[in-house]
Design an enzyme around this catalytic site. Sequence first.
Site, PDB file in Angstrom:
ATOM      1  N   ARG A  12       0.860  -1.208   0.000  1.00 25.23           N
ATOM      2  CA  ARG A  12       0.000   0.000   0.000  1.00 25.23           C
ATOM      3  C   ARG A  12       0.881   1.237   0.000  1.00 25.23           C
ATOM      4  O   ARG A  12       2.042   1.194   0.390  1.00 25.23           O
ATOM      5  CB  ARG A  12      -0.883   0.041   1.259  1.00 25.23           C
ATOM      6  CG  ARG A  12      -1.998  -0.950   1.239  1.00 25.23           C
ATOM      7  CD  ARG A  12      -3.103  -0.607   2.229  1.00 25.23           C
ATOM      8  NE  ARG A  12      -2.718  -0.735   3.615  1.00 25.23           N
ATOM      9  CZ  ARG A  12      -2.772   0.272   4.509  1.00 25.23           C
ATOM     10  NH1 ARG A  12      -3.182   1.476   4.150  1.00 25.23           N
ATOM     11  NH2 ARG A  12      -2.408   0.079   5.762  1.00 25.23           N
ATOM     12  N   GLY A  13       0.283   2.372  -0.409  1.00 24.63           N
ATOM     13  CA  GLY A  13       0.918   3.683  -0.243  1.00 24.63           C
ATOM     14  C   GLY A  13       2.296   3.788  -0.877  1.00 24.63           C
ATOM     15  O   GLY A  13       2.537   3.328  -1.995  1.00 24.63           O
ATOM     16  N   THR A  86       1.239   5.345  12.555  1.00 22.89           N
ATOM     17  CA  THR A  86       1.176   6.461  13.509  1.00 22.89           C
ATOM     18  C   THR A  86       0.171   6.118  14.616  1.00 22.89           C
ATOM     19  O   THR A  86      -0.806   5.402  14.373  1.00 22.89           O
ATOM     20  CB  THR A  86       0.712   7.768  12.826  1.00 22.89           C
ATOM     21  OG1 THR A  86      -0.480   7.499  12.100  1.00 22.89           O
ATOM     22  CG2 THR A  86       1.759   8.303  11.865  1.00 22.89           C
ATOM     23  N   GLY A 143       2.446  16.168  18.914  1.00 22.05           N
ATOM     24  CA  GLY A 143       1.484  15.058  18.813  1.00 22.05           C
ATOM     25  C   GLY A 143       2.126  13.770  18.328  1.00 22.05           C
ATOM     26  O   GLY A 143       1.467  12.741  18.206  1.00 22.05           O
ATOM     27  N   TYR A 147       6.439   8.868  17.097  1.00 23.44           N
ATOM     28  CA  TYR A 147       6.796   8.762  15.667  1.00 23.44           C
ATOM     29  C   TYR A 147       8.078   9.549  15.367  1.00 23.44           C
ATOM     30  O   TYR A 147       8.967   9.063  14.665  1.00 23.44           O
ATOM     31  CB  TYR A 147       5.608   9.292  14.866  1.00 23.44           C
ATOM     32  CG  TYR A 147       5.706   9.154  13.362  1.00 23.44           C
ATOM     33  CD1 TYR A 147       5.340   7.959  12.728  1.00 23.44           C
ATOM     34  CD2 TYR A 147       6.117  10.224  12.568  1.00 23.44           C
ATOM     35  CE1 TYR A 147       5.398   7.847  11.343  1.00 23.44           C
ATOM     36  CE2 TYR A 147       6.176  10.118  11.184  1.00 23.44           C
ATOM     37  CZ  TYR A 147       5.810   8.923  10.579  1.00 23.44           C
ATOM     38  OH  TYR A 147       5.859   8.821   9.201  1.00 23.44           O
ATOM     39  N   PRO A 177      10.713  11.552   3.671  1.00 26.16           N
ATOM     40  CA  PRO A 177       9.665  12.188   2.871  1.00 26.16           C
ATOM     41  C   PRO A 177       8.941  13.255   3.682  1.00 26.16           C
ATOM     42  O   PRO A 177       8.846  13.180   4.908  1.00 26.16           O
ATOM     43  CB  PRO A 177       8.683  11.039   2.566  1.00 26.16           C
ATOM     44  CG  PRO A 177       9.378   9.770   2.978  1.00 26.16           C
ATOM     45  CD  PRO A 177      10.359  10.180   4.039  1.00 26.16           C
ATOM     46  N   ILE A 180       3.070  12.949   1.921  1.00 21.96           N
ATOM     47  CA  ILE A 180       2.844  12.223   0.668  1.00 21.96           C
ATOM     48  C   ILE A 180       1.389  11.736   0.655  1.00 21.96           C
ATOM     49  O   ILE A 180       0.856  11.331   1.695  1.00 21.96           O
ATOM     50  CB  ILE A 180       3.813  11.010   0.564  1.00 21.96           C
ATOM     51  CG1 ILE A 180       5.269  11.429   0.829  1.00 21.96           C
ATOM     52  CG2 ILE A 180       3.656  10.321  -0.783  1.00 21.96           C
ATOM     53  CD1 ILE A 180       5.889  12.393  -0.152  1.00 21.96           C
TER      54      ILE A 180
HETATM   55  P1  NDP Z   1       0.386   3.315   4.630  1.00 22.83           P
HETATM   56  O1  NDP Z   1      -0.382   3.362   5.910  1.00 22.83           O
HETATM   57  O2  NDP Z   1      -0.279   3.744   3.361  1.00 22.83           O
HETATM   58  O3  NDP Z   1       0.961   1.820   4.418  1.00 22.83           O
HETATM   59  C1  NDP Z   1       1.667   1.218   5.443  1.00 22.83           C
HETATM   60  C2  NDP Z   1       2.175  -0.137   5.001  1.00 22.83           C
HETATM   61  O4  NDP Z   1       2.933  -0.694   6.104  1.00 22.83           O
HETATM   62  C3  NDP Z   1       1.070  -1.136   4.718  1.00 22.83           C
HETATM   63  O5  NDP Z   1       1.481  -2.017   3.668  1.00 22.83           O
HETATM   64  C4  NDP Z   1       0.955  -1.902   6.029  1.00 22.83           C
HETATM   65  O6  NDP Z   1       0.416  -3.218   5.894  1.00 22.83           O
HETATM   66  C5  NDP Z   1       2.415  -1.988   6.440  1.00 22.83           C
HETATM   67  N1  NDP Z   1       2.567  -2.259   7.864  1.00 22.83           N
HETATM   68  C6  NDP Z   1       2.082  -1.540   8.908  1.00 22.83           C
HETATM   69  N2  NDP Z   1       2.405  -2.137  10.075  1.00 22.83           N
HETATM   70  C7  NDP Z   1       3.123  -3.251   9.747  1.00 22.83           C
HETATM   71  C8  NDP Z   1       3.721  -4.312  10.495  1.00 22.83           C
HETATM   72  N3  NDP Z   1       3.696  -4.339  11.837  1.00 22.83           N
HETATM   73  N4  NDP Z   1       4.335  -5.305   9.813  1.00 22.83           N
HETATM   74  C9  NDP Z   1       4.390  -5.310   8.465  1.00 22.83           C
HETATM   75  N5  NDP Z   1       3.847  -4.340   7.701  1.00 22.83           N
HETATM   76  C10 NDP Z   1       3.217  -3.342   8.343  1.00 22.83           C
HETATM   77  O7  NDP Z   1       1.710   4.161   4.904  1.00 22.83           O
HETATM   78  P2  NDP Z   1       2.498   5.182   3.954  1.00 22.83           P
HETATM   79  O8  NDP Z   1       2.677   4.580   2.605  1.00 22.83           O
HETATM   80  O9  NDP Z   1       1.892   6.520   4.085  1.00 22.83           O
HETATM   81  O10 NDP Z   1       3.907   5.265   4.696  1.00 22.83           O
HETATM   82  C11 NDP Z   1       5.004   4.410   4.356  1.00 22.83           C
HETATM   83  C12 NDP Z   1       6.210   4.812   5.161  1.00 22.83           C
HETATM   84  O11 NDP Z   1       6.541   6.170   4.863  1.00 22.83           O
HETATM   85  C13 NDP Z   1       6.003   4.762   6.675  1.00 22.83           C
HETATM   86  O12 NDP Z   1       7.182   4.349   7.307  1.00 22.83           O
HETATM   87  C14 NDP Z   1       5.684   6.198   7.029  1.00 22.83           C
HETATM   88  O13 NDP Z   1       5.984   6.466   8.358  1.00 22.83           O
HETATM   89  C15 NDP Z   1       6.607   6.923   6.071  1.00 22.83           C
HETATM   90  N6  NDP Z   1       6.235   8.282   5.786  1.00 22.83           N
HETATM   91  C16 NDP Z   1       5.006   8.571   5.239  1.00 22.83           C
HETATM   92  C17 NDP Z   1       4.666   9.862   4.945  1.00 22.83           C
HETATM   93  C18 NDP Z   1       3.382  10.228   4.325  1.00 22.83           C
HETATM   94  O14 NDP Z   1       3.128  11.436   4.192  1.00 22.83           O
HETATM   95  N7  NDP Z   1       2.543   9.300   3.917  1.00 22.83           N
HETATM   96  C19 NDP Z   1       5.591  10.967   5.243  1.00 22.83           C
HETATM   97  C20 NDP Z   1       6.850  10.558   5.796  1.00 22.83           C
HETATM   98  C21 NDP Z   1       7.141   9.259   6.058  1.00 22.83           C
HETATM   99  P3  NDP Z   1      -1.191  -3.463   5.853  1.00 22.83           P
HETATM  100  O15 NDP Z   1      -1.624  -3.016   4.480  1.00 22.83           O
HETATM  101  O16 NDP Z   1      -1.334  -4.913   6.085  1.00 22.83           O
HETATM  102  O17 NDP Z   1      -1.772  -2.590   6.945  1.00 22.83           O
END
Ligand code: NDP
Length: 240
Positions: A12-13, A86, A143, A147, A177, A180
């Site tokens: 995802r993401g 988060t 907050g 994180y 990043p 995003i």
């Molecule tokens: P999403 O919430 O869209 O996706 C998170 C992904 O991590 C999912 O595939 C989820 O799996 C997986 N995940 C969560 N917990 C676990 C776990 N315990 N074990 C294995 N997989 C896990 O996140 P983003 O794409 O937004 O973020 C990706 C990274 O980028 C993160 O580290 C985030 O902190 C960082 N980041 C994001 C920003 C943003 O603006 N979006 C900004 C800066 C940093 P499942 O689908 O099964 O839940």
Amino acid sequence: MVRVAVVTGGTRGIGAAISEALHKADYKVAATYHGNDVAAQKFTEKTGIAAYKFDVGDFNACKTGLAKIESELGAVDVLVNNAGITRDGFLHKMTPEQWSEVIHTNLNSVFNMSRLVIEGMRERCFGRIVSISSINGQAGQAGQTNYSAAKAAIIGFTKALAQESASKGITVNAIAPGYIDTDMVRAVPPETLAKIVGKIPLKRLGKPEEIAAMVVFLASNQAGFATGATFTVNGGQYMA
Ligand code: NDP
């Protein structure tokens, strides 16, 4: 020679964009996830990239998961530590669970996965480890003491492991990043998000593909002289 890449939270993401970009760049890719089977199944159907379900915060689960990946795809050349969550709240209201869950998933995962691939990378004298930090690990964010602490720790981890690994052909870098456009950011209330976007010089959210492009570069042979660095990709919001 086809290289093997593992992307945690790769279904995802940002992680999904990274998995797809590495796949397009001809890597054999394993995308891991934790709970969202529906999203993982859709992702695999769309991309043909295999998804592996395990908790990256649990060392033994990572050991079993990585053994399965290596038996199916081969030894890991590229590790992208991307999975993150988060659990926001001001410190005076934060529960020990909110603190631990974030450290477990965002930081312990980086130790677990890196520890499990580093010996093989050292033996083969090649490796790329890229960990996804955050603007909020550089600048801090009210907050998000949990994180921000985890994301800042990734930057220190990256520098130390880069020093340990340079002589073995392994580079270790972080990407920080900014905001995003993913599910994580869509969870922020719209009025708060509008204020955040207003403070970004480029006046927009980033795209997952813009982080993925940096990962593809850092994984490549061309990036062999970059190590121990944190690459900031945030629309100019925080100039580190
Ligand atoms: P999403 O919430 O869209 O996706 C998170 C992904 O991590 C999912 O595939 C989820 O799996 C997986 N995940 C969560 N917990 C676990 C776990 N315990 N074990 C294995 N997989 C896990 O996140 P983003 O794409 O937004 O973020 C990706 C990274 O980028 C993160 O580290 C985030 O902190 C960082 N980041 C994001 C920003 C943003 O603006 N979006 C900004 C800066 C940093 P499942 O689908 O099964 O839940």
